[in-house]
Design an enzyme around this catalytic site. Structure first.
Site, PDB file in Angstrom:
ATOM      1  CB  VAL A   1      -0.967   0.030   1.212  1.00 12.44           C
ATOM      2  CG1 VAL A   1      -2.012  -1.066   1.088  1.00 12.44           C
ATOM      3  CG2 VAL A   1      -0.227  -0.067   2.523  1.00 12.44           C
ATOM      4  CB  SER A   2       0.637   4.346  -1.836  1.00 14.31           C
ATOM      5  OG  SER A   2       0.683   3.575  -3.008  1.00 14.31           O
ATOM      6  CB  THR A   3      -0.648   6.385   2.523  1.00 13.66           C
ATOM      7  OG1 THR A   3      -1.931   5.785   2.642  1.00 13.66           O
ATOM      8  CG2 THR A   3      -0.541   7.155   1.216  1.00 13.66           C
TER       9      THR A   3
ATOM     10  CD  GLN B   1      -3.455   3.373   0.368  1.00  8.04           C
ATOM     11  OE1 GLN B   1      -2.271   3.135   0.219  1.00  8.04           O
ATOM     12  NE2 GLN B   1      -4.265   3.640  -0.647  1.00  8.04           N
TER      13      GLN B   1
ATOM     14  CB  SER C   1       5.759   6.757   0.277  1.00  2.00           C
ATOM     15  OG  SER C   1       6.016   7.295  -0.994  1.00  2.00           O
TER      16      SER C   1
END
Length: 182
Positions: free
Chosen positions: A9-11, A14, A37
């Protein structure tokens, strides 16, 4: 042959839970995951660990193809590293499965290669265009100006010592030799 999962996941906000559950349900024996990130080096370290861990015949399973990178170039790089090891890739969304040896899987692998080459060509072209536009064509800037180089050549023809000229112009003797051989 082992199914190895990868979730990302990017953040920090999430959750990885849905991806990990889906990978577990798909039969993955080991799951690597990152919750950083896409720019974070730690995230790619986990994927690199997965690549190191995987063996020929293994299948790397992801929920979607874009989990392997933030850009096409990153994704292609990881796919290439896995392919060179004989590791297949499968997405749970059904888009990609290189493990079945089907003509579509082979075509997909070749298409990825074409896109990788295209992206490399585009990047190279942009770099070269920028260099031409700015006048910075690469390489080190000469230590001596064109006028100084002419002066050195003239003085060498008049018999002055290379060592003396190198000290006077604060350059190496090799630089003076290179000017003489131009």
């Amino acid at each position: 042959m082992a199914l190895i999962g990868y979730a990302r996941v990017s953040t920090q906000d999430q959750s990885l839970d849905a991806q990990i559950t889906a990978l577990t349900n798909a039969g993955c024996v080991k799951i690597y995951h990152g919750k950083q990130s896409g720019k974070s080096d730690d995230n790619w370290k986990k994927l690199d660990e997965l690549i190191d861990y995987s063996r020929e015949g293994d299948i790397v399973v992801v929920t979607a193809f874009d989990r392997l990178g933030r850009s096409l170039n990153q994704v292609l790089s990881k796919v290439d590293a896995l392919s060179k090891k004989g590791v297949h890739i499968k997405t749970l969304d059904g888009q990609i499965d290189t493990s079945n040896g089907s003509p579509m899987a082979k075509a997909f692998a070749q298409l990825l290669g074409v896109f990788a080459e295209l992206e490399h060509s585009i990047i190279t072209d942009r770099l070269q265009s920028g260099r031409v536009r700015t006048g910075r064509l690469g390489g080190r800037t000469p230590k001596l100006s064109a006028e100084q180089r002419k002066e050195v050549k003239m003085r060498l023809k008049n018999g002055e010592s290379k060592l003396k000229l190198s000290k006077e112009y604060s350059v190496s003797r090799a630089t003076i030799l290179n000017i003489e051989n131009e």
